[in-house]
Design a protein around this motif. Structure first.
Motif, PDB file in Angstrom:
ATOM      1  N   LEU A 176      69.289  -6.318 -35.888  1.00  0.00           N
ATOM      2  CA  LEU A 176      70.338  -7.326 -35.995  1.00  0.00           C
ATOM      3  C   LEU A 176      70.785  -7.805 -34.622  1.00  0.00           C
ATOM      4  N   ASN A 177      70.794  -6.913 -33.654  1.00  0.00           N
ATOM      5  CA  ASN A 177      71.298  -7.255 -32.332  1.00  0.00           C
ATOM      6  C   ASN A 177      70.331  -8.100 -31.522  1.00  0.00           C
ATOM      7  N   SER A 178      69.078  -8.157 -31.956  1.00  0.00           N
ATOM      8  CA  SER A 178      68.078  -8.896 -31.170  1.00  0.00           C
ATOM      9  C   SER A 178      67.595 -10.163 -31.858  1.00  0.00           C
ATOM     10  N   LYS A 179      68.107 -10.418 -33.060  1.00  0.00           N
ATOM     11  CA  LYS A 179      67.653 -11.586 -33.793  1.00  0.00           C
ATOM     12  C   LYS A 179      68.843 -12.394 -34.308  1.00  0.00           C
ATOM     13  N   ARG A 180      68.601 -13.665 -34.481  1.00  0.00           N
ATOM     14  CA  ARG A 180      69.589 -14.556 -35.103  1.00  0.00           C
ATOM     15  C   ARG A 180      69.284 -14.584 -36.593  1.00  0.00           C
ATOM     16  N   VAL A 181      70.142 -13.939 -37.402  1.00  0.00           N
ATOM     17  CA  VAL A 181      69.809 -13.712 -38.810  1.00  0.00           C
ATOM     18  C   VAL A 181      70.887 -14.274 -39.732  1.00  0.00           C
ATOM     19  N   LEU A 182      70.475 -14.483 -40.971  1.00  0.00           N
ATOM     20  CA  LEU A 182      71.382 -14.848 -42.068  1.00  0.00           C
ATOM     21  C   LEU A 182      71.329 -13.734 -43.102  1.00  0.00           C
ATOM     22  N   GLY A 192      59.000  -9.266 -43.444  1.00  0.00           N
ATOM     23  CA  GLY A 192      57.874  -8.527 -44.025  1.00  0.00           C
ATOM     24  C   GLY A 192      57.073  -7.701 -43.051  1.00  0.00           C
ATOM     25  N   LYS A 193      57.414  -7.725 -41.766  1.00  0.00           N
ATOM     26  CA  LYS A 193      56.669  -6.920 -40.794  1.00  0.00           C
ATOM     27  C   LYS A 193      56.867  -5.434 -41.089  1.00  0.00           C
ATOM     28  N   GLY A 194      55.850  -4.641 -40.729  1.00  0.00           N
ATOM     29  CA  GLY A 194      55.878  -3.220 -41.067  1.00  0.00           C
ATOM     30  C   GLY A 194      56.972  -2.467 -40.336  1.00  0.00           C
ATOM     31  N   PHE A 195      57.604  -1.539 -41.021  1.00  0.00           N
ATOM     32  CA  PHE A 195      58.604  -0.657 -40.437  1.00  0.00           C
ATOM     33  C   PHE A 195      58.644   0.590 -41.298  1.00  0.00           C
ATOM     34  N   ARG A 196      59.249   1.624 -40.751  1.00  0.00           N
ATOM     35  CA  ARG A 196      59.303   2.880 -41.499  1.00  0.00           C
ATOM     36  C   ARG A 196      60.608   3.591 -41.203  1.00  0.00           C
ATOM     37  N   ILE A 197      61.354   3.895 -42.259  1.00  0.00           N
ATOM     38  CA  ILE A 197      62.555   4.725 -42.127  1.00  0.00           C
ATOM     39  C   ILE A 197      62.521   5.761 -43.228  1.00  0.00           C
ATOM     40  N   GLN A 232      68.843  -0.512 -47.464  1.00  0.00           N
ATOM     41  CA  GLN A 232      68.492  -0.691 -46.050  1.00  0.00           C
ATOM     42  C   GLN A 232      67.085  -1.281 -45.901  1.00  0.00           C
ATOM     43  N   LYS A 233      66.171  -0.791 -46.715  1.00  0.00           N
ATOM     44  CA  LYS A 233      64.793  -1.291 -46.643  1.00  0.00           C
ATOM     45  C   LYS A 233      64.731  -2.770 -47.029  1.00  0.00           C
ATOM     46  N   GLU A 234      65.479  -3.155 -48.046  1.00  0.00           N
ATOM     47  CA  GLU A 234      65.509  -4.565 -48.447  1.00  0.00           C
ATOM     48  C   GLU A 234      66.057  -5.445 -47.332  1.00  0.00           C
ATOM     49  N   LEU A 235      67.121  -4.967 -46.681  1.00  0.00           N
ATOM     50  CA  LEU A 235      67.714  -5.738 -45.587  1.00  0.00           C
ATOM     51  C   LEU A 235      66.723  -5.898 -44.441  1.00  0.00           C
ATOM     52  N   LEU A 236      66.068  -4.801 -44.059  1.00  0.00           N
ATOM     53  CA  LEU A 236      65.105  -4.861 -42.951  1.00  0.00           C
ATOM     54  C   LEU A 236      63.892  -5.703 -43.297  1.00  0.00           C
ATOM     55  N   HIS A 237      63.446  -5.627 -44.533  1.00  0.00           N
ATOM     56  CA  HIS A 237      62.284  -6.413 -44.962  1.00  0.00           C
ATOM     57  C   HIS A 237      62.566  -7.903 -44.797  1.00  0.00           C
ATOM     58  N   GLY A 238      63.804  -8.312 -45.123  1.00  0.00           N
ATOM     59  CA  GLY A 238      64.150  -9.724 -45.000  1.00  0.00           C
ATOM     60  C   GLY A 238      64.286 -10.178 -43.562  1.00  0.00           C
ATOM     61  N   ILE A 239      64.981  -9.402 -42.738  1.00  0.00           N
ATOM     62  CA  ILE A 239      65.226  -9.872 -41.372  1.00  0.00           C
ATOM     63  C   ILE A 239      64.001  -9.722 -40.488  1.00  0.00           C
ATOM     64  N   LEU A 240      63.052  -8.822 -40.898  1.00  0.00           N
ATOM     65  CA  LEU A 240      61.796  -8.699 -40.144  1.00  0.00           C
ATOM     66  C   LEU A 240      60.681  -9.548 -40.736  1.00  0.00           C
ATOM     67  N   GLY A 290      65.465 -14.418 -39.247  1.00  0.00           N
ATOM     68  CA  GLY A 290      65.259 -13.590 -40.428  1.00  0.00           C
ATOM     69  C   GLY A 290      66.420 -13.760 -41.367  1.00  0.00           C
ATOM     70  N   SER A 291      66.214 -13.444 -42.654  1.00  0.00           N
ATOM     71  CA  SER A 291      67.287 -13.607 -43.639  1.00  0.00           C
ATOM     72  C   SER A 291      67.125 -12.620 -44.769  1.00  0.00           C
ATOM     73  N   SER A 292      68.250 -12.285 -45.404  1.00  0.00           N
ATOM     74  CA  SER A 292      68.212 -11.337 -46.519  1.00  0.00           C
ATOM     75  C   SER A 292      69.357 -11.625 -47.470  1.00  0.00           C
ATOM     76  N   PHE A 293      69.088 -11.513 -48.772  1.00  0.00           N
ATOM     77  CA  PHE A 293      70.092 -11.728 -49.815  1.00  0.00           C
ATOM     78  C   PHE A 293      70.151 -10.440 -50.638  1.00  0.00           C
ATOM     79  N   LEU A 294      71.201  -9.636 -50.427  1.00  0.00           N
ATOM     80  CA  LEU A 294      71.346  -8.357 -51.129  1.00  0.00           C
ATOM     81  C   LEU A 294      72.282  -8.542 -52.318  1.00  0.00           C
ATOM     82  N   ARG A 295      71.730  -8.437 -53.528  1.00  0.00           N
ATOM     83  CA  ARG A 295      72.464  -8.704 -54.760  1.00  0.00           C
ATOM     84  C   ARG A 295      73.164  -7.446 -55.274  1.00  0.00           C
ATOM     85  N   ASN A 296      74.201  -7.677 -56.082  1.00  0.00           N
ATOM     86  CA  ASN A 296      74.864  -6.626 -56.868  1.00  0.00           C
ATOM     87  C   ASN A 296      75.247  -5.415 -56.024  1.00  0.00           C
ATOM     88  N   MET A 297      75.892  -5.681 -54.891  1.00  0.00           N
ATOM     89  CA  MET A 297      76.271  -4.597 -53.989  1.00  0.00           C
ATOM     90  C   MET A 297      77.214  -3.588 -54.666  1.00  0.00           C
TER      91      MET A 297
END
Length: 1183
Positions: free
Chosen positions: A87-93, A68-73, A58-66, A39-46
């Motif tokens: 993050l602990n179960s996947k190899r992510v960028l 697009g799979k469904g999640f709810r927070i 947080q939602k943007e980060l999860l959307h990228g590393i998952l 999974g990967s995520s690019f968070l701009r303008n932090m």
């Protein structure tokens, strides 16, 4: 930059100023490698977005590393928990763009531990500290475009092609020069000019030189707006006045807070620092100056800082107001200046004032300085360099009470120091170099400058200096170089730490030119400073001469050679006094070197050796690193006029015992004109360093480090030419060398005391009769008070009285060299306090059995007693004895049978006994023995009792006749040094104890040295090496000397002729647990040089750069048998652990490791024939 194979989280930082291209690089990396991850995520303008909705980030980060799979927070805490799980179960960028505070990552990726191994985090930031605090593994600072890249990018936006159109070429290059390689500026400028006419281009360029491009300025100002008020003030000062100036100079001018502020600006990429010089991108400087312009666009006098033409108008039109804090004016850019009479009247907040004339001093405009009618209480520096001023208005100094730096450099019309200067009680630096100060031009009232630290009187015409100069109690730096008429230097203030008088009065004798007692006062003061502080180093910050180290530096004309008061000449190594650490009379030493310029062009210095000073030069420090930070930045030339010193004198001051280690690198540098590239009149130099023992004693206890080794070198012509070291000497300094104090002198102190008595310094009331022609001991009044008696070299003394027992307080008796003394008196009663007895070089035939009454005896020296026949058994009752020396007693063929009863004995030295009949008793009872030397005793076998000496650390069996060594040697678990040299019948060496660090087997001509690393000798040494690594020891290496008749051992896999070899370390060598280090090897051939002191040197540095020094170590050896011709080829082998390489080099950037070997007979360098290396791995087969 990327390495996705390591079994860990890979954290990369990309930093740089705004508009430099961080976004472009991050996007390119993301697009190139994101597919390789789960999974990967690019968070701009932090920076901006973290101020708002954290949940959305947080939602943007999860959307990228998952993916697009469904999640709810529903809240931030839920988001944190889910992010951790994912993050602990996947190899992510994950790329976090534009982070300027770690709190922005608190709810997204607070710690690296949240991530699975082999994940990659990329953070872009304008702040280097953000990256450092997060713990990035690789930090990449984006550089501006080079000229070719800049032309291409600008042309793409301005012309939609790779090169400018012909008609627009010159204008394009002007625009590109303005952008100064900043990609954002190239892009925006090119886009804004697309399709415009030439006249519009010209108009735009005219405007840009006065007012910056709004969009570019907006991006660049973001970093400025993030500063606090104090750092903003420093930034504006740098932008307006201090670009391309030395950071130490700027820090000093701007105040005590400035050093930290400058570091902050560097961290935030608003400035860069290279070789201690502050630089700033042209557009960032323009941004800062635009902030000043906006303070009051229409009225120059109401701006906080003015320079160049604005400053000219303010001074000539009387426009100054209290808003002005800084004014810099280069008068060479304007017509002859006539200041308005009340130019400075309203500037009561002025703190920075500089009126100068560039670097040209032949066209001088300013001849008069205006009256000061207001209190300029904030002004700290006044620079009037290169002016034609002869006198100054008295009001100038009345209103400048806070002035700290005053410069008249190159003001050739000034022939005397204005008397009113002497009222400036806050003045710290006074520069009068290259003026025309005549005899009598230095007022005696100069002593009232109570805060003065640096006084530069270089190149003036006076013949003498007022004696009142010694009242300048804070003066640390005095420059008297090239004062050709100067005849005498008066007594100097005790605070002085740097005196530069090179090029001055070359015909004067040293004795009359510089009083020695004045320097001793300085030395005594420095000792007191060191006793009060752990650090006492002096840097000259405004002079053309600098000194970086502890101690006192003196540079004199070298025409008379070494000063006569430096008497000792002990070669490459100088022996320190016994127990020098506790010896209160021993204060330190003076090091002296005479340098002579080389005429032979072939002896010029190579580029690598003469590389300009670096911030890492103190990393030179080898295993006992000496305050890296203080050394790394110590040697910059701090004058703002001269950026690169042209002369460097350096001393590698080392201390040695079993090995040699670096103590300090005293370094003198000068940018004086006489060392310039175009000047061939460089003269001889004499450099003296007074160095206190207090500077080294904390780190190096005396029982382990008995020698100092100073090694000198020097360069000039901007380090392209080398000085030849013509002569160097050392003088040990004792308290008796100091002038008398006002304290009451001890009534019992002896006036006469030899140098040996001074070195021992253990006795308060000593009778010293050295070299006396007496035949018997004279009557001594109050003998019960005498605690030391020195009879050294009393060559007519034949006997000692039995009444010596009446000397109840006697602790030491030295009869060394009493060549007619044939007997030692009977001891009629117990002497409990008696500790030391020297009978070496006497004619004594036997020792009386009553010697056992010396109950407290700790030291007995019987060396060179050629008539001594036997030692009594009663000597074994000396239960306090710690040292026993029996050397060169040719008639003595045995030692007492019960020697093993000396359970306190720590040092036993036996040498050159009757080699045909020598008998050794059992030594097994010597449980405290640390050093055992049985040299040239004709031993055909090694006494088995030796293996029971559990405390033994040093064992020398040199020059004996045994052919083998019992296997029990590996039971000596504390053995560090084992000397088997010149054991010519020795055939093999068994397994050695794992504690061993040094094995000397040179001239063991029968020894089997096999090529395979698995033979017993090599495998044993490897076990020693590996054992120390497993014990997590860092500061060690294992080394040995072996016969070299067969050359370097064949298992050394990389070999070449000559003294230098380069190795390429494995990738990630610093974290590869299997890679332990390397073996270094060199082959040395004998020379017909009559010198027993032989020194072997190895130097390691990275990337063929002298300043990237890893280590510079020596192995020193004194071997009298080699001196007498018993010598052949020998090999020096070192097992070097990677743990000794400083952590700052733990990077793949540092893989090319250059190794050079050298050898010295005394001070004479000799050739190394061959060298090699071999990498050592834990899993490799070494038997």
């Amino acid at each position: 930059m990327m390495n996705t194979e390591l079994n860990k989280v890979n954290v990369i930082g990309i930093c740089g100023t705004g508009g430099i291209g961080k976004t472009t690089i991050a996007k390119a990396i993301y697009n190139e490698i994101s597919y390789q991850y789960d999974g990967s995520s690019f968070l701009r303008n932090m920076r901006e977005r973290s101020k708002g909705d954290i949940l959305q980030l947080q939602k943007e980060l999860l959307h990228g590393i998952l993916k697009g799979k469904g999640f709810r927070i529903s809240n931030v805490d839920e988001g944190v928990n889910m992010i951790k799980r994912c993050l602990n179960s996947k190899r992510v960028l994950v790329i976090f763009y534009d982070v300027d505070d770690l709190t922005q990552l608190e709810y997204l990726a607070e710690e690296k531990d949240w991530f699975d191994v082999k994940s990659t985090i990329i953070i872009t930031s304008r702040d280097k500290q953000v990256l450092a605090h997060y713990g990035v593994h690789i930090s990449y600072e984006v550089s501006k475009f080079n000229n070719k890249e800049a032309i291409e990018l600008f042309s793409l936006w301005a012309f939609k092609q790779n090169l400018p159109k012909e008609a627009y070429k010159n204008l394009s290059y002007n625009m590109i020069e303005y952008a100064d390689g900043l990609p954002l500026a190239l892009k925006l400028l090119g886009a804004s000019l697309f399709g415009k006419k030439i006249s519009e281009w010209e108009s735009a360029l005219y405007k840009l030189k006065r007012i910056p491009h709004m969009e570019i300025n907006k991006v660049l100002r973001i970093s400025f707006d993030g500063l606090d008020d104090m750092d903003k003030k420093i930034f504006l000062d740098v932008a307006c006045f201090f670009k391309e100036k030395d950071k130490y100079f700027v820090s000093r001018i701007l105040g005590p807070h400035a050093e930290y502020g400058i570091a902050t600006l560097n961290d935030k990429c608003l400035i860069t620092i290279s070789k201690n010089m502050i630089d700033m991108h042209d557009l960032i400087q323009q941004m800062g100056r635009e902030i000043i312009r906006q303070e009051c666009p229409e009225d120059l006098g109401r701006r906080s800082r003015v320079w160049d033409s604005d400053a000219y108008h303010v001074l000539t039109r009387n426009m100054g107001t209290r808003a002005i804090e800084g004014l810099f004016l280069d008068i060479c850019k304007f017509d002859p200046i006539q200041f308005a009479k009340e130019s400075f009247k309203q500037m009561d907040r002025l703190r920075l004032l500089k009126i100068h004339k560039g670097d040209e001093y032949d066209l001088i405009s300013l001849k008069r300085f205006p009256e000061i009618k207001g209190n300029m209480r904030k002004l700290r520096e006044l620079d009037l360099s290169g002016t034609a001023i002869k006198v100054l208005p008295s009001s100038l100094f009345e209103h400048l009470k806070a002035l700290e730096i005053l410069s008249f450099r190159m003001s050739s019309k000034l022939n005397k120091i204005p008397i009113d200067i002497c009222c400036l009680s806050s003045l710290e630096v006074l520069d009068l170099s290259h003026c025309n100060i005549m005899e009598g031009g230095i007022p005696s009232d100069i002593c009232h400058l109570s805060s003065l630290k640096e006084l530069n009187l270089k190149s003036n015409d006076f013949r003498s200096i007022p004696a009142t100069i010694n009242q300048l109690s804070r003066l640390q730096v005095l420059n008297l170089s090239h004062c050709q008429n100067l005849q005498h230097i008066p007594e100097l203030p005790s605070s002085l730490r740097l005196l530069d008088a090179h090029g001055s009065n070359p015909t004067s004798s040293r004795a009359s030119f510089l009083p020695v007692h004045s320097l001793v006062n300085c030395f005594n003061s420095e000792i007191q400073d060191l006793n009060c502080s752990s650090r006492n180093e002096v840097w000259s910050e405004n002079s053309v001469s600098t000194y970086g180290s502890k101690g006192i530096c003196i540079v004199l004309p070298g025409s008379s050679g070494v000063p006569e008061w430096i008497m000792d000449d002990q070669g490459i190594a100088t022996e320190l006094p016994q127990n020098w650490n506790q010896n209160n009379e021993f204060l330190g030493f003076a090091l002296c070197c005479v340098y002579v310029p080389l005429d032979d062009e072939s002896e010029d210095v190579s580029e690598n050796e003469s590389d300009n000073r670096s911030e890492d030069e103190s990393a030179h420090t080898s295993e006992n690193e000496i305050d890296d930070k203080s050394k790394n930045d110590s040697v910059a030339e701090l004058s703002e006029y001269v950026f690169t010193p042209s002369c460097r004198l350096k001393c590698s001051l080392k201390i040695c015992g079993d090995n040699i280690t670096l103590v300090d690198l005293p370094l003198y540098e000068s940018s004086c004109f006489c060392y310039d590239q175009d000047n061939d009149s460089v003269s001889r130099q004499t450099w003296v360093i007074w160095y206190s023992k207090a500077a080294i004693q904390e780190w190096y206890p005396s029982d382990q480090w008995p020698y100092i080794v100073p090694l000198f070198e020097g360069f000039y012509n901007t380090f392209k030419k080398a000085f030849k070291v013509e002569e160097c000497k050392v003088r040990l300094i004792y308290s008796q060398d100091l002038p008398p104090t006002t304290q009451t002198q001890d009534a019992h102190a002896d006036v006469r005391r030899c140098s040996e008595c001074q070195q021992e310094a253990t006795c308060r009331w000593r009778g010293c009769f050295k070299d006396s022609d007496m035949k018997e001991l004279p009557i001594i009044e109050n003998p019960s008070e005498l605690d030391g008696l020195c009879l050294r070299d009393c060559k007519t003394l034949k006997s000692l009285p039995s009444s010596i027992c009446e000397f109840k307080s006697l602790t030491t008796l030295s009869c060394s060299g009493c060549s007619q003394l044939e007997s030692f008196p009977e001891i009629l009663e117990d002497m409990v306090v008696f500790q030391k007895l020297d009978l070496d070089g006497t004619a004594i035939k036997e020792i009386p059995s009553s010697i056992q009454r010396l109950r407290g005896l700790q030291y007995l020296n019987l060396a060179y007693c050629e008539n001594l026949v036997n030692l009594p058994e009663s000597i074994c009752n000396l239960t306090s004895l710690r040292t026993l020396i029996v050397v060169s007693c040719p008639k003595l063929n045995k030692l007492p049978e019960n020697l093993g009863r000396l359970q306190s004995l720590e040092y036993l030295y036996v040498k050159d006994l009757d080699s045909m009949n020598c008998q050794l008793p059992s030594l097994s009872g010597l449980c405290s023995l640390i050093t055992l030397q049985l040299i040239n005793c004709g031993l055909r076998e090694i006494p088995s009792g030796i293996w029971h000496l559990s405390s033994l650390q040093h064992l020398s069996l040199r020059g004996n006749r045994f052919s083998s060594i019992p296997d029990g040697i590996n039971q000596l678990y504390n053995l560090i040094v084992f000397d088997l040299s010149h054991c010519q019948m020795l055939q093999h060496i068994p397994e050695l104890p794992s504690s061993l660090e040094y094995l000397d087997a040179h001239q063991c001509s029968s020894l089997e040295i096999l090529s395979s690393p698995s033979t017993l000798l090599w495998s044993s040494l490897f076990k020693c090496f590996k054992s120390r690594i497993q014990e997590f020891e860092v500061n060690f290496k294992v080394q040995m000397f072996i016969p070299g008749s067969n050359g370097i051992p064949g298992w050394i896999s990389h070999q070449k002729n000559g003294s230098k070899i380069t190795m390429r370390l494995p990738r990630y060598w610093y974290e590869n647990d299997d890679f332990l280090g390397f073996a270094l090897c060199s082959l040395h051939v004998p020379l017909d040089i009559e010198e027993e002191n032989r020194s072997f040197k190895c130097k390691l540095n990275f990337n063929n750069r002298a300043f990237l020094l890893v280590d510079d170590f020596w192995s020193k050896r004194n071997c009298e048998r080699c001196l007498h011709g018993d010598e052949s080829n020998q090999v020096w082998l070192i097992y070097y652990p990677k743990s000794k390489i400083p952590k700052k080099y733990h990077s793949n950037e540092y893989r090319t490791l250059n190794t050079s070997f050298s050898e010295y007979f005394g001070t004479e360098p000799v050739k190394v024939e061959r060298c090699g290396f071999h990498f050592i791995y834990a899993q490799e087969d070494y038997g």
